[in-house]
Motif scaffolding. Structure first.
Motif, PDB file in Angstrom:
ATOM      1  N   LEU B  62       0.830  -1.210   0.000  1.00  0.00           N
ATOM      2  CA  LEU B  62       0.000   0.000   0.000  1.00  0.00           C
ATOM      3  C   LEU B  62       0.859   1.251   0.000  1.00  0.00           C
ATOM      4  O   LEU B  62       0.541   2.235  -0.678  1.00  0.00           O
ATOM      5  N   ARG B  65       2.092   1.630  -3.419  1.00  0.00           N
ATOM      6  CA  ARG B  65       0.993   2.070  -4.278  1.00  0.00           C
ATOM      7  C   ARG B  65       0.805   3.579  -4.163  1.00  0.00           C
ATOM      8  O   ARG B  65       0.661   4.287  -5.173  1.00  0.00           O
ATOM      9  N   ARG B  71       3.421   8.841 -10.106  1.00  0.00           N
ATOM     10  CA  ARG B  71       4.659   8.477 -10.783  1.00  0.00           C
ATOM     11  C   ARG B  71       4.815   9.273 -12.081  1.00  0.00           C
ATOM     12  O   ARG B  71       3.833   9.586 -12.759  1.00  0.00           O
ATOM     13  N   GLY B  74       9.857   7.445 -16.495  1.00  0.00           N
ATOM     14  CA  GLY B  74       9.709   6.092 -17.011  1.00  0.00           C
ATOM     15  C   GLY B  74       9.965   6.035 -18.495  1.00  0.00           C
ATOM     16  O   GLY B  74      10.221   7.042 -19.155  1.00  0.00           O
ATOM     17  N   VAL B  84      11.985   1.946 -13.309  1.00  0.00           N
ATOM     18  CA  VAL B  84      13.000   1.122 -12.644  1.00  0.00           C
ATOM     19  C   VAL B  84      13.700   1.959 -11.588  1.00  0.00           C
ATOM     20  O   VAL B  84      14.185   3.059 -11.884  1.00  0.00           O
ATOM     21  N   ASP B  85      13.750   1.456 -10.396  1.00  0.00           N
ATOM     22  CA  ASP B  85      14.453   2.135  -9.302  1.00  0.00           C
ATOM     23  C   ASP B  85      15.924   2.313  -9.696  1.00  0.00           C
ATOM     24  O   ASP B  85      16.582   1.358 -10.112  1.00  0.00           O
ATOM     25  N   ARG B  86      16.457   3.539  -9.538  1.00  0.00           N
ATOM     26  CA  ARG B  86      17.806   3.819 -10.015  1.00  0.00           C
ATOM     27  C   ARG B  86      18.874   3.125  -9.167  1.00  0.00           C
ATOM     28  O   ARG B  86      20.050   3.106  -9.533  1.00  0.00           O
TER      29      ARG B  86
ATOM     30  N   MET C   1      13.248   8.670  -6.834  1.00  0.00           N
ATOM     31  CA  MET C   1      13.379   7.249  -6.561  1.00  0.00           C
ATOM     32  C   MET C   1      13.580   6.473  -7.837  1.00  0.00           C
ATOM     33  O   MET C   1      14.284   5.496  -7.871  1.00  0.00           O
ATOM     34  N   PHE C   2      12.946   6.885  -8.880  1.00  0.00           N
ATOM     35  CA  PHE C   2      13.019   6.095 -10.100  1.00  0.00           C
ATOM     36  C   PHE C   2      13.913   6.781 -11.113  1.00  0.00           C
ATOM     37  O   PHE C   2      13.912   7.988 -11.249  1.00  0.00           O
ATOM     38  N   ALA C  14      11.752   9.822 -23.373  1.00  0.00           N
ATOM     39  CA  ALA C  14      10.978   9.518 -22.190  1.00  0.00           C
ATOM     40  C   ALA C  14       9.745  10.367 -22.185  1.00  0.00           C
ATOM     41  O   ALA C  14       9.763  11.531 -22.557  1.00  0.00           O
ATOM     42  N   LEU C  15       8.676   9.738 -21.833  1.00  0.00           N
ATOM     43  CA  LEU C  15       7.436  10.470 -21.707  1.00  0.00           C
ATOM     44  C   LEU C  15       7.328  10.998 -20.305  1.00  0.00           C
ATOM     45  O   LEU C  15       7.538  10.253 -19.334  1.00  0.00           O
ATOM     46  N   SER C  16       7.051  12.199 -20.197  1.00  0.00           N
ATOM     47  CA  SER C  16       6.813  12.732 -18.871  1.00  0.00           C
ATOM     48  C   SER C  16       5.344  12.586 -18.603  1.00  0.00           C
ATOM     49  O   SER C  16       4.521  13.381 -19.045  1.00  0.00           O
ATOM     50  N   VAL C  17       5.066  11.528 -18.002  1.00  0.00           N
ATOM     51  CA  VAL C  17       3.660  11.211 -17.779  1.00  0.00           C
ATOM     52  C   VAL C  17       3.329  11.543 -16.347  1.00  0.00           C
ATOM     53  O   VAL C  17       3.863  10.943 -15.411  1.00  0.00           O
ATOM     54  N   LEU C  19       0.834  11.256 -13.741  1.00  0.00           N
ATOM     55  CA  LEU C  19      -0.383  10.497 -13.496  1.00  0.00           C
ATOM     56  C   LEU C  19      -0.919  10.848 -12.130  1.00  0.00           C
ATOM     57  O   LEU C  19      -0.419  10.362 -11.116  1.00  0.00           O
ATOM     58  N   VAL C  21      -3.508   9.997 -10.112  1.00  0.00           N
ATOM     59  CA  VAL C  21      -4.482   8.921 -10.176  1.00  0.00           C
ATOM     60  C   VAL C  21      -5.643   9.236  -9.249  1.00  0.00           C
ATOM     61  O   VAL C  21      -5.468   9.374  -8.042  1.00  0.00           O
ATOM     62  N   ALA C  22      -6.794   9.344  -9.840  1.00  0.00           N
ATOM     63  CA  ALA C  22      -7.971   9.636  -9.018  1.00  0.00           C
ATOM     64  C   ALA C  22      -8.503   8.329  -8.467  1.00  0.00           C
ATOM     65  O   ALA C  22      -9.444   7.747  -8.975  1.00  0.00           O
ATOM     66  N   LEU C  23      -7.823   7.859  -7.474  1.00  0.00           N
ATOM     67  CA  LEU C  23      -8.191   6.549  -6.937  1.00  0.00           C
ATOM     68  C   LEU C  23      -9.175   6.663  -5.805  1.00  0.00           C
ATOM     69  O   LEU C  23      -9.444   5.697  -5.124  1.00  0.00           O
ATOM     70  N   GLN C  28      -8.466   5.075  -0.290  1.00  0.00           N
ATOM     71  CA  GLN C  28      -7.135   4.540  -0.087  1.00  0.00           C
ATOM     72  C   GLN C  28      -6.691   4.723   1.344  1.00  0.00           C
ATOM     73  O   GLN C  28      -6.121   3.830   1.970  1.00  0.00           O
ATOM     74  N   ASN C  31      -8.277   2.232   3.493  1.00  0.00           N
ATOM     75  CA  ASN C  31      -7.661   0.917   3.382  1.00  0.00           C
ATOM     76  C   ASN C  31      -6.427   0.863   4.249  1.00  0.00           C
ATOM     77  O   ASN C  31      -6.193  -0.082   4.982  1.00  0.00           O
ATOM     78  N   ARG C  32      -5.584   1.860   4.098  1.00  0.00           N
ATOM     79  CA  ARG C  32      -4.305   1.827   4.787  1.00  0.00           C
ATOM     80  C   ARG C  32      -4.510   1.946   6.290  1.00  0.00           C
ATOM     81  O   ARG C  32      -3.857   1.262   7.074  1.00  0.00           O
ATOM     82  N   LEU C  35      -5.697  -1.303   7.653  1.00  0.00           N
ATOM     83  CA  LEU C  35      -4.625  -2.299   7.717  1.00  0.00           C
ATOM     84  C   LEU C  35      -3.670  -1.987   8.851  1.00  0.00           C
ATOM     85  O   LEU C  35      -3.191  -2.885   9.553  1.00  0.00           O
ATOM     86  N   GLU C  36      -3.393  -0.716   9.039  1.00  0.00           N
ATOM     87  CA  GLU C  36      -2.499  -0.363  10.150  1.00  0.00           C
ATOM     88  C   GLU C  36      -3.121  -0.758  11.489  1.00  0.00           C
ATOM     89  O   GLU C  36      -2.426  -1.268  12.370  1.00  0.00           O
TER      90      GLU C  36
END
Lengths: 215, 394, 371
Positions: B62, B65, B71, B74, B84-86, C1-2, C14-17, C19, C21-23, C28, C31-32, C35-36
């Motif tokens: 979670l 997620r 994100r 990519g 991919v994690d660097r 991180m990525f 590279a696409l600068s996407v 996102l 996300v309308a989750l 969410q 949920n978390r 779970l906690e």
């Protein structure tokens, strides 16, 4: 005449028939007792039941053998003089012998049925599994009938025929031993066993599924 | 004293009764023997530890997620975007390249794109800012083993424009060998998992979607629907010597299938339908609003064939008819019957028979064996009669 | 991180996407949070269960602390008063046996207590049995069991517990290699024959090589030498397939990989064997090598093995007082050439055969045909 033949043949067969009946009753009960250890899962339970298949097969074969031998033993001792002097066609006489012996196979069959019904009534069967008493009994009856027919034929024949059959069995054993002595790695007996006992082998009725309790 | 028939009968009945008493009294207890006290306590503690470790692992999913929700970057592929994690080593990045490039191109015009995220992860949630109690609880959980590769699939939420996300968590610790989870990653036919169905067929109908999230997503980890399910012959499972009194046709299936599966295999269509549609005892297929994590320890109703069911549906029905089922607004059972012409239970039974051969229940004789037995019986009687006819005195 | 992946299909740009996300952010969070909370609840259950285990251990330690203490050689005893004489006699006997082998190394047992107490069966005192346990310096029992209330039986159990601890003092490498307790006796001719059967039956190619006299293969067979990939180096494709067929029946037997392996795909077989951590080497052979080294070393061999520092070959060499290669060569020689006298024919077999012949002839002579 059939009644008389049945009565006299019963005298020779009642002892072994009683023993076979008791064993026939015992095997289903014993199989349940072995399988009901609580640690087993359902599929292990079924496997344990299947392991008693050799018991059912041996009993069917043994009952057929003993009843068939009893059918002709007395006539063999008297060299068939009395039998051949009876005012009845020989084939009819043999048929009555066969019929009488077949009747006595009902005794161990009834034993198997009784044992299976007791198992069904006990209720010590894991959920999801079912008892098949009638199917097992019918299978046993058929197998014992086949064994009876085979040994009836052998017993009705001459001693020479019986000797020939025993000789064939002995020859296989000798061949297996000889192959081993010659360091030939071929399991002759296993191959012959597979041929005979796997469908549609001549004795395949004795192998296969004998599970009283199954899914 | 002569053993007359009434006496014989009495002896039989009394003998059976005595045997029953002797066998039953001398039997074993059906009660499981109690564990030694400390072993029992240790078992409970171990079970509690496993549960907390599993729950913390889900919390980690979670967290990932949520962090991946925004994100960016990519690399675009024909199926979606790959992240991919660097911090991964060059060896692992090469491995991930190979895995992605091997992925079948399944995105259709109506399909939902799939993103793939390779995350460097040791499998344990970071102590959360949500509270000291949670942080303390997390520290009690076990750590993942080095080299572990764990996959999770985040399905598109209902009524949204989400993509499907394949989250691959890789523990980079270990010797760097190509074994274990990494080898699985290379050898698996496809990485896409459930996302492959979204890619190829788009979003499912509402009733189908409900069924999938409750049960249906358990019916297939495999997505290589262009490859037929390999038949499992008995010979592959039997040892070199097979006692004919123990092994019988259908043995291999009994190794793989649960009792419910065996009944289905033997022709009990109702058992097939219950296994397919009833909620699984081990819980729903998805959690946390559409997350799928496959637990190999989870029991299945139909055994291992259950993991191949959906891909076989696609392969045998064909993509068009499967899409008809997939998009249907009817219930899953009705939708399948409409698309395939047979019920899902019957189809499953046929699949089991194609895979394992025939299956029978209870004691029984094969038809060939029965025929041979009848023949032997007739021959035996015939030989006996013929021998009697030829007999002479002397 | 990525980071941006170097892989590409089609366009490299590279696409600068972005996102967002309308989750359903609230869902969410729910949920978390749920779970906690669940994790906190599970943690309480775990702490409670773990505390129960510790409480049980503490209660046993308190129970043991109320017992009498005594010393018998290397054994520090804690024992019920009723069975104290039995305990001391058994410990004396065990101590004598261990000192003969381990000498001064038995002092390593001083950090342990050997607890011998009354046995209870459903709350009633069972005078025919005693409970025996090994507790560490904190009083926590690390090993436990029971034995008949006889000096010989208790002595054997104490020796076994002591041997377990003394084996551990030989270091984690040695223990990971041996995976058994140090043996206390030498090999008999029958045991060499069984070991020979293991060597010639092993599936790894080094088994045959060792039997034929190749020292390097013998070293590999007992894991003194290693290879990067035993599954690939010591098996051919046919043996890999048979290994999967026979040894990996329960493990992963339902996957496509097994079907592919048995269908002839060697890569699938290798995958399965690697994943299962299949060890082609027969571990029990290592015990026979240790016994060979101890036999060569004679007096003080056990003590030297335990006290030596270093890897497994170093310890074996110290025990045997010859290089490890020489130990392996002596071991291979015994494997190859030690024989037991054949018992294919014994007087008892002859007597039984004659007896059955006489019985069968006697029965056949009773046939009415002859009378």
């Amino acid at each position: 005449m059939f009644g008389a033949i049945t009565a006299i043949q019963w005298k020779w067969s009642r002892g072994p028939a009683l023993l076979a009946t008791l064993i026939g009753f015992l095997i289903p009960v014993l199989s349940l007792q072995s399988a009901r250890r609580a640690l087993l899962t359902a599929d292990e339970f079924v496997y344990i039941m299947q392991q008693f298949s050799i018991g059912y097969s041996m009993l069917a074969a043994g009952a057929g053998l003993v009843v068939a031998l009893a059918a002709w033993a007395h006539d063999h001792r008297g060299r068939h003089v009395y039998a051949l002097s009876l005012p009845v066609a020989r084939w009819r006489y043999a048929l009555m012998r066969f019929g009488a012996g077949a009747l006595f196979l009902l005794a161990p069959t009834a034993g198997v049925l009784a044992g299976s019904l007791v198992v069904a009534a006990m209720g010590a069967v894991p959920s999801g599994l079912h008892v098949y008493p009638v199917a097992l009994t019918l299978r046993f009856a058929f197998a014992s009938g086949v064994a009876y027919a085979i040994f009836f034929a052998i017993s009705a024949s001459t001693a020479k025929t019986a000797g020939v059959i025993l000789g064939i069995i002995g020859a296989f054993l000798l061949a297996q031993t000889t192959l081993a002595m010659l360091a030939v790695r071929y399991d002759l007996l296993s191959s012959v066993s597979t041929l005979i006992f796997s469908p549609p082998g001549i004795l395949s009725v004795f192998a296969g599924r004998w599970m009283l309790i199954d899914v | 004293m002569a053993l007359t028939f009434p006496r014989w009968l009495s002896a039989a009945v009394i003998g059976c009764a005595l045997l029953l008493v002797a066998v039953w009294r001398g039997g074993v207890s059906t009660e499981r023997p109690p564990l030694p006290r400390r072993d029992d306590l240790a078992r409970r503690a171990g079970s509690a530890h496993n549960q907390i470790t599993a729950a913390v692992d889900r919390l980690r999913v979670l967290e990932l997620r949520d962090s991946l929700a925004a994100r960016h970057g990519g690399t675009a592929t024909s199926n979606g975007t790959v992240y991919v994690d660097r911090h991964f080593s060059s060896e692992l990045r090469t491995l991930f390249d190979a895995v992605v490039q091997r992925e079948p191109q399944t995105l259709s015009p109506a399909g939902v794109p799939m993103d793939v995220a390779f995350v460097l992860d040791s499998g344990r949630a970071a102590p959360s800012a949500a509270g000291a109690a949670v942080a303390q609880a997390v520290t009690l959980s076990g750590r993942a083993s080095p080299g572990r590769v764990a996959r999770a699939y985040l399905l598109p939420a209902l009524g949204s424009d989400d993509r499907c996300l394949a989250l691959v968590r890789v523990d980079q610790r270990g010797n760097g060998g190509m074994y274990g989870g990494r080898y699985d990653l290379v050898r698996a036919p496809s990485l896409a998992g459930p996302c492959a169905y979204y890619q190829a067929f788009g979003r499912p109908g509402p009733a189908i979607d409900r069924w999938l999230r409750e049960r249906g997503w358990m019916l297939g980890q495999r997505t290589a629907w262009r490859r037929a399910l390999a038949a499992r012959a008995d010979a592959a499972y039997w040892p070199a010597y097979r006692s004919p009194f123990y092994f019988f046709d259908g043995w291999a299936a009994r190794q793989d299938l649960t009792p419910a599966g065996i009944r289905c295999h033997a022709g009990d269509i109702a058992a097939c339908e219950r296994a397919l549609f009833d909620p699984a005892k081990s819980g729903p297929a998805t959690w946390g609003d559409g997350i799928i994590t496959f637990d190999p320890r989870r029991t299945t109703e139909l055994g291992m064939v259950e993991r191949q069911l959906r891909s076989e549906m696609v392969r045998t029905l064909g993509p068009d008819r499967f899409a008809q089922f997939w998009h249907s607004t009817e219930s899953p059972a009705a939708a399948f019957k409409t698309a395939a012409g047979v019920s899902m239970g019957e189809w499953t039974h046929d699949l089991l028979v194609r895979t394992y051969g025939e299956q029978h229940l209870g004691p029984g004789i094969e038809t060939a064996s029965m025929g041979m037995g009848a023949l032997v019986l007739a021959i035996g009687l015939g030989v006996g009669l013929a021998a009697a006819r030829r007999r002479t005195i002397g | 991180m990525f980071r941006r992946s170097t892989m590409s299909r089609g366009a490299r740009a590279a696409l600068s996407v972005s996102l967002s996300v309308a989750l359903g952010g609230a869902a969410q969070a729910q949920n978390r949070a749920a779970l906690e909370q669940h994790i906190v609840s599970l943690a309480k259950q775990y702490v409670s269960a773990d505390s129960a285990v510790r409480a049980y251990d503490d209660s046993i330690a308190r129970l043991n602390s109320a017992l009498d203490t005594a010393t018998a050689g290397a054994f520090r005893l804690t024992t019920s008063r009723r069975i104290a004489p039995l305990a001391r006699a058994a410990a004396d006997k065990a101590d004598r046996g261990l000192r003969d082998l381990f000498g001064a190394s038995t002092t390593r047992l001083s950090s342990y207590r050997f607890v011998i107490r009354d046995s209870r069966n459903r709350g009633k005192l069972d005078t025919s049995r005693v409970e025996i346990a090994l507790s560490d310096s904190t009083g926590r029992e690390v090993l436990s069991g029971a034995a008949n209330a006889e000096v010989e039986a208790v002595s054997r159990y104490l020796s076994s517990l002591a041997l377990n601890r003394l084996t551990r003092t030989a270091g984690p490498d040695f223990n990971a290699w041996l995976q058994a307790q140090l043996p206390m006796d030498t090999m008999t001719a029958a045991e060499w024959s069984k070991a020979r059967l293991v060597v010639v039956s092993t599936w790894a190619s080094v088994g045959k090589g060792c039997y034929d006299g190749r020292a390097h293969d013998c070293g590999a067979l007992v894991a003194l030498e290693s290879t990067n990939d035993p599954v690939m180096d010591w098996f051919d494709p046919r043996m890999r397939r048979e290994a999967v067929r026979q040894h990996l029946r329960a493990f992963d037997n339902r996957s496509e990989t097994r079907s592919e392996c048995l269908g002839g795909d060697d890569a699938s077989c290798a995958t399965m064997l690697h994943r299962a951590g299949f060890n082609p080497l027969p571990i029990p052979l290592r015990g026979s090598l240790v016994r060979q080294a101890l036999a060569l070393g004679g007096t003080g061999a056990y003590e030297r093995l335990v006290e030596a520092n270093g890897d497994v070959p170093t310890r074996l060499a110290a025990a045997a007082r010859v290089p490890a290669d020489s130990v392996v060569r002596a071991w291979q020689s015994n494997i190859r050439f030690t024989r037991v006298p054949s018992d294919a024919m014994r007087s008892s077999i002859a007597a039984a055969s004659l007896g059955w012949i006489v019985l069968c002839v006697g029965l056949s002579l009773r046939s009415s045909r002859w009378r």
